[in-house]
Design a protein around this motif. Sequence first.
Motif, PDB file in Angstrom:
ATOM      1  N   LEU A  82       0.830  -1.204   0.000  1.00  0.00           N
ATOM      2  CA  LEU A  82       0.000   0.000   0.000  1.00  0.00           C
ATOM      3  C   LEU A  82       0.867   1.257   0.000  1.00  0.00           C
ATOM      4  CD1 LEU A  82      -2.824  -1.004   2.507  1.00  0.00           C
ATOM      5  CD2 LEU A  82      -2.954  -0.892   0.024  1.00  0.00           C
ATOM      6  N   GLU A 105       1.176   4.201  -3.011  1.00  0.00           N
ATOM      7  CA  GLU A 105       1.029   5.637  -2.737  1.00  0.00           C
ATOM      8  C   GLU A 105       2.086   6.429  -3.480  1.00  0.00           C
ATOM      9  OE1 GLU A 105       1.402   6.722   1.342  1.00  0.00           O
ATOM     10  OE2 GLU A 105      -0.075   5.243   1.963  1.00  0.00           O
ATOM     11  N   ARG A 135      -5.260   6.985  -1.170  1.00  0.00           N
ATOM     12  CA  ARG A 135      -4.545   5.787  -0.739  1.00  0.00           C
ATOM     13  C   ARG A 135      -3.873   5.997   0.618  1.00  0.00           C
ATOM     14  NH1 ARG A 135      -4.981   0.740  -3.032  1.00  0.00           N
ATOM     15  NH2 ARG A 135      -5.068   0.929  -5.250  1.00  0.00           N
TER      16      ARG A 135
END
Length: 67
Positions: free
Chosen positions: A5, A9, A51
């Motif tokens: 994740l 980003e 995000r």
Amino acid sequence: MIKILRFTEYLYLAVALISIYKIGELWETDRQGTYIFIFFAVVSIGMFIFRRNYRKRFEKRKRDNNS
């Protein structure tokens, strides 16, 4: 999962920076061609913010469940 994740980003941020560079490079010569890069920059910055907030919320929920 958190590392993935975080990577995505910064991938969106990189796309935004590249788009902003291309906007500056092409603005004087091909103004019509820069509109797609403006779109990419705006969408990429928006996705970066989305995000980031999603990841932080996910981390907080995981931290709260472990406590």
